[in-house]
Each structure stands twice: as structure tokens, then as C-alpha cells.
Design an enzyme around this catalytic site. Structure first.
Site, PDB file in Angstrom:
ATOM      1  N   GLY A  93      -9.254  -1.140   1.512  1.00 21.52           N
ATOM      2  CA  GLY A  93      -8.806  -1.971   0.259  1.00 21.52           C
ATOM      3  C   GLY A  93      -8.220  -3.565   1.077  1.00 21.52           C
ATOM      4  O   GLY A  93      -8.770  -3.969   2.332  1.00 21.52           O
ATOM      5  N   GLN A  94      -8.309  -4.385   0.173  1.00 22.09           N
ATOM      6  CA  GLN A  94      -7.481  -5.823   0.202  1.00 22.09           C
ATOM      7  C   GLN A  94      -6.214  -6.028   1.530  1.00 22.09           C
ATOM      8  O   GLN A  94      -7.165  -6.639   2.179  1.00 22.09           O
ATOM      9  CB  GLN A  94      -6.817  -6.813  -1.219  1.00 22.09           C
ATOM     10  CG  GLN A  94      -7.372  -8.173  -1.698  1.00 22.09           C
ATOM     11  CD  GLN A  94      -6.051  -8.824  -1.641  1.00 22.09           C
ATOM     12  OE1 GLN A  94      -5.509  -8.234  -2.323  1.00 22.09           O
ATOM     13  NE2 GLN A  94      -6.848 -10.174  -2.505  1.00 22.09           N
ATOM     14  N   ASP A 132      -9.594   5.913   4.388  1.00 19.76           N
ATOM     15  CA  ASP A 132      -9.922   5.593   3.102  1.00 19.76           C
ATOM     16  C   ASP A 132     -10.915   6.644   2.858  1.00 19.76           C
ATOM     17  O   ASP A 132     -10.997   7.723   3.120  1.00 19.76           O
ATOM     18  CB  ASP A 132     -10.757   4.177   3.363  1.00 19.76           C
ATOM     19  CG  ASP A 132     -10.232   3.031   1.976  1.00 19.76           C
ATOM     20  OD1 ASP A 132      -9.730   2.042   1.412  1.00 19.76           O
ATOM     21  OD2 ASP A 132     -10.832   4.107   1.050  1.00 19.76           O
ATOM     22  N   ARG A 165     -13.425   6.179   0.942  1.00 20.12           N
ATOM     23  CA  ARG A 165     -14.377   5.981   1.312  1.00 20.12           C
ATOM     24  C   ARG A 165     -15.346   5.345   2.697  1.00 20.12           C
ATOM     25  O   ARG A 165     -13.967   5.251   3.303  1.00 20.12           O
ATOM     26  CB  ARG A 165     -15.612   5.250   0.325  1.00 20.12           C
ATOM     27  CG  ARG A 165     -14.323   3.561   0.756  1.00 20.12           C
ATOM     28  CD  ARG A 165     -14.588   3.039  -0.957  1.00 20.12           C
ATOM     29  NE  ARG A 165     -13.368   1.867  -0.874  1.00 20.12           N
ATOM     30  CZ  ARG A 165     -14.276   0.898  -0.571  1.00 20.12           C
ATOM     31  NH1 ARG A 165     -15.428   0.290  -0.287  1.00 20.12           N
ATOM     32  NH2 ARG A 165     -13.325  -0.332  -0.394  1.00 20.12           N
ATOM     33  N   TYR A 190       1.299   0.049 -13.524  1.00 21.07           N
ATOM     34  CA  TYR A 190       1.724  -0.034 -12.388  1.00 21.07           C
ATOM     35  C   TYR A 190       2.787  -1.063 -12.609  1.00 21.07           C
ATOM     36  O   TYR A 190       3.571  -0.392 -10.998  1.00 21.07           O
ATOM     37  CB  TYR A 190       0.795  -1.210 -12.138  1.00 21.07           C
ATOM     38  CG  TYR A 190       0.790  -2.667 -11.107  1.00 21.07           C
ATOM     39  CD1 TYR A 190       0.062  -1.311 -10.424  1.00 21.07           C
ATOM     40  CD2 TYR A 190       1.196  -3.627 -11.231  1.00 21.07           C
ATOM     41  CE1 TYR A 190       0.510  -2.663  -9.290  1.00 21.07           C
ATOM     42  CE2 TYR A 190       1.241  -3.871  -9.463  1.00 21.07           C
ATOM     43  CZ  TYR A 190       0.246  -3.622  -9.015  1.00 21.07           C
ATOM     44  OH  TYR A 190       0.735  -3.625  -7.601  1.00 21.07           O
ATOM     45  N   LYS A 240       5.577   1.144  -9.431  1.00 18.10           N
ATOM     46  CA  LYS A 240       6.368  -0.148  -8.640  1.00 18.10           C
ATOM     47  C   LYS A 240       7.162   0.325  -8.625  1.00 18.10           C
ATOM     48  O   LYS A 240       8.129   0.829  -6.969  1.00 18.10           O
ATOM     49  CB  LYS A 240       5.948  -1.495  -8.532  1.00 18.10           C
ATOM     50  CG  LYS A 240       3.903  -1.290  -8.093  1.00 18.10           C
ATOM     51  CD  LYS A 240       4.169  -1.249  -7.213  1.00 18.10           C
ATOM     52  CE  LYS A 240       2.507  -1.238  -6.875  1.00 18.10           C
ATOM     53  NZ  LYS A 240       2.241  -0.650  -5.565  1.00 18.10           N
TER      54      LYS A 240
HETATM   55  N1  SER Z   1      -1.917  -8.893  -7.428  1.00 20.66           N
HETATM   56  C1  SER Z   1      -1.432  -7.723  -8.118  1.00 20.66           C
HETATM   57  C2  SER Z   1      -2.553  -7.520  -8.945  1.00 20.66           C
HETATM   58  O1  SER Z   1      -2.625  -8.637 -10.230  1.00 20.66           O
HETATM   59  C3  SER Z   1      -0.028  -8.062  -8.275  1.00 20.66           C
HETATM   60  O2  SER Z   1       0.548  -6.907  -6.781  1.00 20.66           O
HETATM   61  O3  SER Z   1      -2.015  -6.468 -10.012  1.00 20.66           O
END
Ligand code: SER
Length: 315
Positions: free
Chosen positions: A11-12, A34, A36, A141, A145
Site C-alpha cells: 500500500g501507500q 500483502d 497480492r 472509516y 479509526k
Molecule cells: N488519507 C486518508 C483518507 O483520505 C485519511 O486518513 O482516507
């Protein structure tokens, strides 16, 4: 941190953290995983295993096979994807997290997972958002969190797992694209500036969000994990940020390098609503005081570096 397992390593964040940790802790001591496989260095340049974080048995087996003492849990869906697929987000973001915490408890691993500015909501103070404040997010999200922050604190208090976390702002990098986030516009804009000298922003002018350049984010993870635990009053999770800007400001900064750059707007209601519910700028004082957090890159320095590195990358 001597033997480190990363989830979501392609990932990033993982795409860069894996390499940096291999440099610091030794290639064989950083096990990337990961769901993949690609031909990137994360996979080819050191230990790599396919892992679905929903599979706790497989996670435990890999952790035992390499005898890891640290788990960096990065696998998760970002905010916009989570809004499109809320049930999947709940299952993956919470299920993956509790699995990684359980493995950490069993094997007594130190633990890190990122939280986000998404852990705040519309009733949170918007400017200079304090470390300890109202957290009533209105996105899936954000719900993940906040629940994740609490769960990590719970595993520390109840089981003594050394859990630590950061509330990251939008992360900007030239290596791996983020994908599915609300702050992604601040990455895409650099690609489009170089390729087409124009960008259509899905986030409206005047919308401020916190951001940070990836080198600062990687240092923050490592510094927090190496911090003396007796100095930590907080654990999950610390506010960290390097800058706060709105689309017009990043466009103006890009124009200093690419004068012809043009910006248009086509606001995406879903991501705009998410952005509106997040702070304008958060206060990282607790992170500075408790473990010396400091960011090197502001908007000007980041823009210079991003454009230079991306020009090379895109030929
Ligand atoms: N960069 C993330 C998002 O935009 C924020 O935690 O979902």
C-alpha cells in the site's frame, strides 16, 4: 524493533516503509506481507509472504515462522472506499486489526497501526484540533479509526501489548498512489500537473485539510516506535501533521514551478462531505512533547521535491 512484520506492505505507506525499515533494521529482519504480489522491491528485495489479514491463523503462522517481535499493521480501506463499501470496511478494518492485535498479544509483539484525521467528526473543534477532544465521526472509516484507537488502548491496558499509533493527515508521496482516500487529490494534482499542466479537483476550493510528506510520516512511525515508553502519556493515537492547505494553495505552489498550470473544480459530493466533517488543522503538540515529533517538509519544500521526483518517475 528487531524482527518486524508489515501487513499491507504494498500500500501507500508500506511501499516506502518496508524499504526504509530494511535499510535500518536489516533486509532479513523486515517481513513484508500483502494480499497480492507484484514485482516491486517490497516483494523481490527481501522476505515477502502473501497474507490476507482476515486469516488470523495464517498471520500467526507467518509471525511465528519469522519469530517477529513487532507488527506494523497497515492493511486497511481508506475513507472514500469505506463509504462506498461500509460493511466490507467494517469487516476488513476491524477484523484485520483485531487479528493483528491478537497475534501481538500471543507473541508479545510491539504493535503499530495508523489512525487518521478521519477519527474526528463535525462536532470536533475544527482549528488546532486538540489531542484529546470530541470524536464523533460520521464516516465508516472514522468509526473504524475511533474504535481502532480504543481497541489498541484496551490491548495495552488489559494485556500489556505495547501498542502505539499516529493520527495521520493526508499522506503525499511519489512512490505508490494512495487509492480510495479523500485527501488523494493532493497526490493526483502533482501527477496531472506534470502530465497535462491541468487538474480537475474533486475537493472544493476553501476546503482545508492536514497533509504530510511521506518521508516525515515514515520518520514519525519509526521515532514513535523507538520512543522511550515511560515518556508516553498517550498511545493511540497521536495527532501528527506538517501542513494544512486548501486546493488553491497547492495549485499556487505548483504554479511557481509550472506557470501554465490550470485548476478546475468538479466537486464529488461524497468526498467533499467527508472532507467537510474533518478538521481544518490538528495540533501535534502532544507528539512533539512526548516523543519529539517534528516535520521537515512544508508545502513549498514538498512541492519542489514531489515535482522533481515525479518528473524523473514519469520520464
Ligand atoms: N488519507 C486518508 C483518507 O483520505 C485519511 O486518513 O482516507
Amino acid at each position: 524493533m528487531k524482527k518486524i512484520l508489515l501487513t499491507g506492505a504494498l500500500g501507500q505507506i508500506g511501499s516506502e516503509l518496508t524499504g526504509k525499515m530494511r535499510e535500518i533494521y536489516g533486509t532479513d529482519n523486515v517481513i513484508a506481507t500483502d494480499i497480492r504480489q507484484t514485482d516491486s522491491e517490497v516483494v523481490t528485495a527481501g522476505p515477502f509472504e502473501i497474507l490476507d489479514v482476515m486469516d488470523i491463523e495464517a498471520m500467526g503462522n507467518i509471525a511465528k515462522k519469522y519469530n517477529v517481535d513487532t507488527i506494523i499493521h497497515l492493511a486497511a480501506l481508506l475513507s472514500a472506499t469505506a463509504e462506498a463499501k461500509p460493511l466490507l470496511a467494517w469487516n476488513l478494518n476491524m477484523g484485520g486489526l483485531v487479528n493483528a492485535l491478537e497475534v501481538s498479544r500471543e507473541l508479545q509483539c510491539q504493535f503499530f497501526t495508523p489512525s487518521s484525521i478521519g477519527a474526528f467528526g463535525p462536532t470536533t473543534p475544527k482549528d488546532c484540533t486538540p489531542q484529546d477532544t470530541i470524536q464523533r465521526p460520521t464516516t465508516m472509516y472514522g468509526v473504524n479509526k475511533v474504535a481502532g484507537e480504543l481497541l489498541c488502548d484496551y490491548y495495552y491496558q488489559k494485556f500489556g501489548v505495547d501498542t502505539r499509533g499516529l493520527r495521520f493527515p493526508g499522506l503525499i508521496s511519489y512512490v505508490a498512489p494512495p487509492g480510495g482516500g479523500t485527501t488523494d487529490y493532493a497526490v493526483e494534482i502533482y501527477y496531472e500537473a506534470i502530465k497535462n499542466e491541468r487538474y480537475t479537483s474533486y475537493i472544493d476550493r476553501g476546503t482545508y485539510m492536514d497533509m504530510m510528506y511521506m518521508p516525515d510520516a515514515l520518520n514519525a512511525i519509526i521515532d514513535l516506535m523507538e520512543a522511550n515508553p515511560s515518556n508516553l502519556k498517550h498511545r493511540n493515537s497521536f495527532n501528527v501533521t506538517a501542513m494544512s492547505f486548501e486546493p488553491e494553495q497547492i495549485a499556487a505552489e505548483i504554479r511557481k514551478h509550472i506557470p501554465a498550470f490550470e485548476m478546475e473544480y468538479q466537486v464529488d459530493p461524497v468526498r467533499q462531505t467527508i472532507a467537510n466533517s474533518w478538521p481544518n488543522s490538528i495540533d501535534p503538540t502532544a507528539a512533539s512533547e512526548e516523543w519529539g515529533f517534528k516535520a521537515d517538509y512544508d508545502l513549498a519544500k514538498m512541492t519542489t521535491d514531489m515535482l522533481e521526483k515525479l518528473k524523473m518517475k514519469l520520464g
